[in-house]
Design a protein around this motif. Structure first.
Motif, PDB file in Angstrom:
ATOM      1  N   ALA A 187      54.944  46.999  80.012  1.00  0.00           N
ATOM      2  CA  ALA A 187      56.044  45.712  80.230  1.00  0.00           C
ATOM      3  C   ALA A 187      57.376  46.524  79.914  1.00  0.00           C
ATOM      4  CB  ALA A 187      55.323  44.810  79.343  1.00  0.00           C
ATOM      5  N   ASP A 188      57.503  47.114  78.791  1.00  0.00           N
ATOM      6  CA  ASP A 188      58.589  47.671  78.545  1.00  0.00           C
ATOM      7  C   ASP A 188      59.127  48.622  79.586  1.00  0.00           C
ATOM      8  OD1 ASP A 188      58.424  46.392  76.232  1.00  0.00           O
ATOM      9  OD2 ASP A 188      58.177  48.063  74.933  1.00  0.00           O
ATOM     10  N   GLY A 194      58.686  40.853  77.734  1.00  0.00           N
ATOM     11  CA  GLY A 194      57.466  40.664  77.108  1.00  0.00           C
ATOM     12  C   GLY A 194      56.132  40.549  78.041  1.00  0.00           C
ATOM     13  N   LEU A 195      55.241  40.191  77.377  1.00  0.00           N
ATOM     14  CA  LEU A 195      53.822  40.292  78.199  1.00  0.00           C
ATOM     15  C   LEU A 195      53.886  38.917  78.730  1.00  0.00           C
ATOM     16  CD1 LEU A 195      51.343  42.075  75.916  1.00  0.00           C
ATOM     17  CD2 LEU A 195      52.316  42.860  77.980  1.00  0.00           C
ATOM     18  N   GLN A 196      53.252  38.926  80.071  1.00  0.00           N
ATOM     19  CA  GLN A 196      52.905  37.747  81.017  1.00  0.00           C
ATOM     20  C   GLN A 196      51.323  37.610  81.228  1.00  0.00           C
ATOM     21  OE1 GLN A 196      55.653  38.291  83.816  1.00  0.00           O
ATOM     22  NE2 GLN A 196      57.323  38.340  82.294  1.00  0.00           N
ATOM     23  N   ASN A 197      50.944  36.265  81.073  1.00  0.00           N
ATOM     24  CA  ASN A 197      49.378  35.990  81.501  1.00  0.00           C
ATOM     25  C   ASN A 197      49.070  36.233  82.932  1.00  0.00           C
ATOM     26  OD1 ASN A 197      46.757  35.903  80.641  1.00  0.00           O
ATOM     27  ND2 ASN A 197      47.078  33.946  79.881  1.00  0.00           N
ATOM     28  N   LYS A 198      49.490  37.492  83.379  1.00  0.00           N
ATOM     29  CA  LYS A 198      48.807  37.601  84.944  1.00  0.00           C
ATOM     30  C   LYS A 198      48.221  39.299  84.758  1.00  0.00           C
ATOM     31  CE  LYS A 198      53.408  39.516  86.470  1.00  0.00           C
ATOM     32  NZ  LYS A 198      54.722  39.340  86.939  1.00  0.00           N
ATOM     33  N   PRO A 199      47.624  39.714  85.567  1.00  0.00           N
ATOM     34  CA  PRO A 199      46.792  40.945  86.039  1.00  0.00           C
ATOM     35  C   PRO A 199      47.812  41.890  85.507  1.00  0.00           C
ATOM     36  CG  PRO A 199      45.883  39.527  87.642  1.00  0.00           C
ATOM     37  CD  PRO A 199      47.219  38.732  87.180  1.00  0.00           C
ATOM     38  N   ILE A 200      47.109  42.626  84.652  1.00  0.00           N
ATOM     39  CA  ILE A 200      47.790  43.949  83.926  1.00  0.00           C
ATOM     40  C   ILE A 200      47.280  45.258  84.397  1.00  0.00           C
ATOM     41  CG2 ILE A 200      49.346  44.998  82.181  1.00  0.00           C
ATOM     42  CD1 ILE A 200      49.405  42.468  80.782  1.00  0.00           C
ATOM     43  N   GLU A 201      47.504  46.019  85.238  1.00  0.00           N
ATOM     44  CA  GLU A 201      46.826  47.267  85.516  1.00  0.00           C
ATOM     45  C   GLU A 201      47.195  48.411  84.810  1.00  0.00           C
ATOM     46  OE1 GLU A 201      46.588  48.681  89.456  1.00  0.00           O
ATOM     47  OE2 GLU A 201      45.841  46.744  90.117  1.00  0.00           O
ATOM     48  N   LEU A 202      46.189  48.964  84.128  1.00  0.00           N
ATOM     49  CA  LEU A 202      46.641  50.280  83.313  1.00  0.00           C
ATOM     50  C   LEU A 202      45.950  51.446  84.142  1.00  0.00           C
ATOM     51  CD1 LEU A 202      45.938  48.575  79.651  1.00  0.00           C
ATOM     52  CD2 LEU A 202      48.173  48.893  80.914  1.00  0.00           C
ATOM     53  N   PRO A 203      46.749  52.596  84.201  1.00  0.00           N
ATOM     54  CA  PRO A 203      46.256  53.605  84.438  1.00  0.00           C
ATOM     55  C   PRO A 203      45.338  54.387  83.551  1.00  0.00           C
ATOM     56  CG  PRO A 203      48.562  53.954  84.313  1.00  0.00           C
ATOM     57  CD  PRO A 203      48.298  52.485  83.908  1.00  0.00           C
ATOM     58  N   ILE A 232      37.644  39.389  80.383  1.00  0.00           N
ATOM     59  CA  ILE A 232      38.884  39.383  80.177  1.00  0.00           C
ATOM     60  C   ILE A 232      39.574  40.630  80.816  1.00  0.00           C
ATOM     61  CG2 ILE A 232      39.807  40.735  77.751  1.00  0.00           C
ATOM     62  CD1 ILE A 232      37.520  39.078  76.062  1.00  0.00           C
ATOM     63  N   LEU A 233      38.685  41.558  81.290  1.00  0.00           N
ATOM     64  CA  LEU A 233      39.065  42.691  81.998  1.00  0.00           C
ATOM     65  C   LEU A 233      38.083  43.149  83.059  1.00  0.00           C
ATOM     66  CD1 LEU A 233      37.452  45.083  80.729  1.00  0.00           C
ATOM     67  CD2 LEU A 233      39.390  45.044  78.987  1.00  0.00           C
ATOM     68  N   LEU A 245      45.153  37.899  79.046  1.00  0.00           N
ATOM     69  CA  LEU A 245      45.636  38.290  77.964  1.00  0.00           C
ATOM     70  C   LEU A 245      45.527  37.587  76.583  1.00  0.00           C
ATOM     71  CD1 LEU A 245      47.970  40.505  77.549  1.00  0.00           C
ATOM     72  CD2 LEU A 245      49.596  38.582  77.695  1.00  0.00           C
ATOM     73  N   GLU A 246      45.555  36.295  76.874  1.00  0.00           N
ATOM     74  CA  GLU A 246      45.190  35.445  75.739  1.00  0.00           C
ATOM     75  C   GLU A 246      43.871  35.650  75.096  1.00  0.00           C
ATOM     76  OE1 GLU A 246      46.011  31.544  77.098  1.00  0.00           O
ATOM     77  OE2 GLU A 246      48.232  31.807  77.064  1.00  0.00           O
ATOM     78  N   ALA A 247      42.873  35.684  75.990  1.00  0.00           N
ATOM     79  CA  ALA A 247      41.590  36.231  75.390  1.00  0.00           C
ATOM     80  C   ALA A 247      41.572  37.627  74.615  1.00  0.00           C
ATOM     81  CB  ALA A 247      40.602  36.278  76.273  1.00  0.00           C
TER      82      ALA A 247
END
Ligand code: CMP
Length: 254
Positions: A187-188, A194-203, A232-233, A245-247
């Protein structure tokens, strides 16, 4: 005529004027490096003239744990992973360092061998500074000694936190914390507030995640499966997508 042009061009790129401008560029860069940030570029010119620039390819090991040491590195570009290895070959990442950060200073300061291995994650360029040049500069610059102490202290603090997590938390909780840290860094980097509660893809592959968390690949694979079952993912080839994200935050706070 072509030959004289080549000679003129060669003088142009390697003559004294160019060397001076490289030193000035290096001095301008050094003020962005935390241990030198209390100084002005002019103060850093003598040191800037002693730096040795080198490129490294992805996967290259710059040095291994326990190697003897004669230089430290300042990262100009790319990513360097600092890790330790157990006798049976398991690896634990201690830090992932980026442009403006330095590494390899510890063995110069205490005269011992390398405390960890430095591996290139993304093609990198560093400025190497030899022990005598660094130590001579420290003698005349107490502000750099203070900043170096601050750097070592912050590394010790982060190791304490890591040690606490390893001692007190189970692998699924540590993995949740690590995924949240990675999501925050993502996110940075992308300028998100900040983090948003939508899908976040991490390579991120499972082997990489295992080295960060300090667990075997098999244990990480089991923890990922249980989080997948809870929705959760999701995972695909070298990619982890955070769906809830919240979970994940609840899992990390156990
Ligand atoms: P040195 O011991 O010379 O070689 C390995 C380098 O990795 C070390 O210097 C530090 O620059 C760096 N290093 C070691 N431990 C850590 C840590 N916990 N966090 C960040 N960097 C580290």
């Amino acid at each position: 005529m072509y030959a004289s042009l080549r000679i003129a061009w060669h003088k142009e790129i390697s003559g004294p004027g160019v060397i001076i401008s490289v030193i000035m560029v290096n001095a301008d860069f050094l003020v962005t490096v935390p241990i030198f940030s209390n100084l002005e570029p002019d103060d850093l010119l003598p040191l800037a003239g002693k730096l040795h620039r080198r490129g490294y390819q992805k996967g290259e090991v710059i040095f291994h744990q326990d190697d003897p040491a004669d230089r430290m590195h300042i990262i100009v570009g790319g990513t360097i992973r600092i890790s330790i290895t157990s006798d049976d070959g398991r690896e634990k990442d201690l830090a992932v360092l980026q442009a403006g950060e330095c590494f390899g200073e510890m063995a110069l300061l205490d005269g011992s061998n390398r405390s960890a291995t430095a591996t290139v994650v993304d093609p990198a360029q560093t400025l190497a500074l030899y022990r005598e040049d660094f130590m001579d500069f420290l003698k005349g610059h107490p502000e750099v000694v203070a900043q170096t102490t601050r750097l070592l202290t912050s590394r010790l603090r982060s190791v304490n936190l890591m040690l606490g997590d390893l001692a007190f938390l189970d692998v699924p909780t540590r993995m949740a914390k690590q995924l949240l840290d990675l999501a925050q860094a993502y996110a940075d980097d992308s300028g998100q507030n900040g983090l948003q509660n939508k899908p976040i893809e991490l390579p991120m592959g499972q082997d990489q995640l295992a080295r960060l968390v300090g667990a075997s690949r098999e244990t990480i694979s089991r923890a990922l499966s249980s989080y997948r079952r809870l929705g959760i993912l999701s995972t695909s080839h070298r990619r982890i997508t955070i769906l809830d994200l919240e979970a994940l935050e609840r899992m990390a706070s156990f």
